[in-house]
Motif scaffolding. Sequence first.
Motif, PDB file in Angstrom:
ATOM      1  N   VAL A  84       0.845  -1.199   0.000  1.00 18.42           N
ATOM      2  CA  VAL A  84       0.000   0.000   0.000  1.00 18.42           C
ATOM      3  C   VAL A  84       0.884   1.254   0.000  1.00 18.42           C
ATOM      4  O   VAL A  84       1.926   1.298   0.650  1.00 18.42           O
ATOM      5  N   ASN A 122      -1.143  -1.685  -6.509  1.00 13.41           N
ATOM      6  CA  ASN A 122      -0.608  -0.472  -5.878  1.00 13.41           C
ATOM      7  C   ASN A 122      -0.753   0.741  -6.808  1.00 13.41           C
ATOM      8  O   ASN A 122       0.167   1.145  -7.512  1.00 13.41           O
ATOM      9  N   ALA A 153       5.348   3.356  -0.730  1.00 10.18           N
ATOM     10  CA  ALA A 153       6.359   2.319  -0.489  1.00 10.18           C
ATOM     11  C   ALA A 153       6.401   1.283  -1.606  1.00 10.18           C
ATOM     12  O   ALA A 153       7.390   0.565  -1.765  1.00 10.18           O
TER      13      ALA A 153
HETATM   14  N1  LIG Z   1      -7.908  -4.068  -0.889  1.00  8.66           N
HETATM   15  C1  LIG Z   1      -8.496  -3.952  -2.043  1.00  8.66           C
HETATM   16  O1  LIG Z   1      -9.574  -4.501  -2.285  1.00  8.66           O
HETATM   17  C2  LIG Z   1      -7.876  -3.109  -3.135  1.00  8.66           C
HETATM   18  C3  LIG Z   1      -8.545  -2.927  -4.340  1.00  8.66           C
HETATM   19  C4  LIG Z   1      -7.927  -2.218  -5.364  1.00  8.66           C
HETATM   20  C5  LIG Z   1      -6.664  -1.681  -5.171  1.00  8.66           C
HETATM   21  N2  LIG Z   1      -6.036  -1.854  -3.979  1.00  8.66           N
HETATM   22  C6  LIG Z   1      -4.699  -1.265  -3.802  1.00  8.66           C
HETATM   23  O2  LIG Z   1      -3.804  -2.319  -3.442  1.00  8.66           O
HETATM   24  C7  LIG Z   1      -2.805  -1.845  -2.527  1.00  8.66           C
HETATM   25  C8  LIG Z   1      -2.864  -2.702  -1.273  1.00  8.66           C
HETATM   26  O3  LIG Z   1      -4.114  -2.493  -0.641  1.00  8.66           O
HETATM   27  P1  LIG Z   1      -4.592  -3.418   0.571  1.00  8.66           P
HETATM   28  O4  LIG Z   1      -5.989  -3.050   0.840  1.00  8.66           O
HETATM   29  O5  LIG Z   1      -4.254  -4.847   0.274  1.00  8.66           O
HETATM   30  O6  LIG Z   1      -3.654  -2.856   1.744  1.00  8.66           O
HETATM   31  P2  LIG Z   1      -3.333  -3.528   3.150  1.00  8.66           P
HETATM   32  O7  LIG Z   1      -4.351  -4.557   3.477  1.00  8.66           O
HETATM   33  O8  LIG Z   1      -3.113  -2.420   4.092  1.00  8.66           O
HETATM   34  O9  LIG Z   1      -1.949  -4.299   2.877  1.00  8.66           O
HETATM   35  C9  LIG Z   1      -0.788  -3.594   2.544  1.00  8.66           C
HETATM   36  C10 LIG Z   1       0.400  -4.519   2.381  1.00  8.66           C
HETATM   37  O10 LIG Z   1       1.577  -3.711   2.209  1.00  8.66           O
HETATM   38  C11 LIG Z   1       2.507  -3.982   3.283  1.00  8.66           C
HETATM   39  N3  LIG Z   1       3.154  -2.708   3.617  1.00  8.66           N
HETATM   40  C12 LIG Z   1       2.584  -1.635   4.217  1.00  8.66           C
HETATM   41  N4  LIG Z   1       3.481  -0.629   4.343  1.00  8.66           N
HETATM   42  C13 LIG Z   1       4.646  -1.100   3.819  1.00  8.66           C
HETATM   43  C14 LIG Z   1       5.948  -0.551   3.711  1.00  8.66           C
HETATM   44  N5  LIG Z   1       6.254   0.696   4.142  1.00  8.66           N
HETATM   45  N6  LIG Z   1       6.918  -1.309   3.134  1.00  8.66           N
HETATM   46  C15 LIG Z   1       6.640  -2.557   2.690  1.00  8.66           C
HETATM   47  N7  LIG Z   1       5.423  -3.145   2.788  1.00  8.66           N
HETATM   48  C16 LIG Z   1       4.438  -2.413   3.348  1.00  8.66           C
HETATM   49  C17 LIG Z   1       1.657  -4.524   4.412  1.00  8.66           C
HETATM   50  O11 LIG Z   1       2.428  -5.282   5.339  1.00  8.66           O
HETATM   51  P3  LIG Z   1       1.871  -5.537   6.872  1.00  8.66           P
HETATM   52  O12 LIG Z   1       0.671  -6.426   6.729  1.00  8.66           O
HETATM   53  O13 LIG Z   1       3.015  -6.195   7.538  1.00  8.66           O
HETATM   54  O14 LIG Z   1       1.536  -4.181   7.408  1.00  8.66           O
HETATM   55  C18 LIG Z   1       0.684  -5.393   3.609  1.00  8.66           C
HETATM   56  O15 LIG Z   1       1.305  -6.574   3.208  1.00  8.66           O
HETATM   57  C19 LIG Z   1      -3.139  -0.363  -2.283  1.00  8.66           C
HETATM   58  O16 LIG Z   1      -2.361   0.425  -3.130  1.00  8.66           O
HETATM   59  C20 LIG Z   1      -4.607  -0.245  -2.664  1.00  8.66           C
HETATM   60  O17 LIG Z   1      -4.945   1.036  -3.120  1.00  8.66           O
HETATM   61  C21 LIG Z   1      -6.606  -2.553  -2.971  1.00  8.66           C
END
Ligand SMILES: NC(=O)c1ccc[n+]([C@@H]2O[C@H](COP(=O)([O-])OP(=O)(O)OC[C@H]3O[C@@H](n4cnc5c(N)ncnc54)[C@H](OP(=O)(O)O)[C@@H]3O)[C@@H](O)[C@H]2O)c1
Length: 384
Positions: A100, A122, A103
């Motif tokens: 997310v 991302n 990063a």
């Molecule tokens: N979730 C969805 O349905 C969805 C849909 C479309 C697009 N997206 C996009 O996909 C991306 C991820 O979303 P998400 O909802 O899956 O987020 P999330 O649940 O918050 O997961 C984020 C991931 O990134 C890791 N992370 C966070 N900060 C980091 C850093 N500084 N360095 C390295 N790794 C880091 C986290 O590790 P930890 O778990 O150890 O914190 C986790 O593995 C985002 O850009 C979002 O906009 C998500």
Amino acid sequence: MKKLGIFGSTGSIGKNALQVVRNNPDRFKVVCLTANNNVDLLVHQALQFIPETVCISDQAGFRIARQRLRQTGIQVVCGAEALCDLAREADFNMMVGAIVGFAGLLPTLQAIKAGKDIALANKETLVVAGEIVNRLLEEHRVRLIPIDSEHSALFQCLVGEDRSSIRKIILTASGGPFLHKPKEEFNKITVSEALKHPNWKMGSKITIDSATLMNKGLEVIEAHWLFGLSPDKIDVAIHPQSIIHSMVEFVDGSTKAQMGAPDMKVPIQYALSYPERIKNGFNAFNFKKTSRLDFFKPDRTKFKCLSLAYNALEELGTMPAVLNAANEVVVENFLKERIKFVDIPTYIKKTMQKHVVIQNPDLEGILEADQWARSYVRKLLGYN
Ligand SMILES: NC(=O)c1ccc[n+]([C@@H]2O[C@H](COP(=O)([O-])OP(=O)(O)OC[C@H]3O[C@@H](n4cnc5c(N)ncnc54)[C@H](OP(=O)(O)O)[C@@H]3O)[C@@H](O)[C@H]2O)c1
């Protein structure tokens, strides 16, 4: 067998990507997994998928992971630099970009430079550095397939179509939890209310972005870089049911829409298996059980972040990086209950107004703009 590097495997997208791998063990193999600090889940995933390497940013987490995985032969590495080395050097042919925020940018650039295809969730990577990403994709002949459900929908609608025949695209948005909340009550919105998304289960940052409609704004910028369209050709429609994931209107007046039940495993699987479609047991959209699909214009007086993102797209240069950085900082502060929901666009706007845009920035210029915006907005907030 496609070899995958899942960057951000412990997040919502990462876990769904691993579910797709679990369902298709004969097609996909996991070569590396990464997390920020969720060591328990990372170790659990590593024991299940036996990748070659896992990376964790947190030092204490690194020591725990190394201890727990010591007899498995899995290499454990730590930190932001190791994450970039892994993106470049590990033996996978497709990166799942599921980190997310900002990063995610540097590891993604490294993977592209190493010739690895990208399945990109991302969106911040394209928002802040879309021009650089596109240049590198072309230079290294790398394919980038979007995972974001809206962009996956557009990508699917455009298979076999000439880009010059697009009149406009319409990104759909659920409208989030405050779609029907009167503007006068926005002042009282709490963190737990903002974290209750009506249709999707996602990480906390994107859930807040969905509640402010900044998520849709970031997606407008993402769409600009993915499909080469000017801002006036990128429209947004509120569609509370989240069944139509987005639409393309063509020059002949015909519109194509991609539809499905709201489940991120579908666009993830599509990105991993493209151009093939794989059979699965996911629920499809059932027309007989849905009596209506609604669409209306977003209320930009309630959701000011959407206009801020369009402004950043009009300006381009370093402005989208500033929009993104300011947003990341204010969302983090909102989640810590230091600022109100209504203050989110105010701080972002103030930061954007103060920024002197540099056009056609190189990576250094983007990193500097990102740092400048973070430190400026932190000063405004009183948290240095
Ligand atoms: N979730 C969805 O349905 C969805 C849909 C479309 C697009 N997206 C996009 O996909 C991306 C991820 O979303 P998400 O909802 O899956 O987020 P999330 O649940 O918050 O997961 C984020 C991931 O990134 C890791 N992370 C966070 N900060 C980091 C850093 N500084 N360095 C390295 N790794 C880091 C986290 O590790 P930890 O778990 O150890 O914190 C986790 O593995 C985002 O850009 C979002 O906009 C998500």
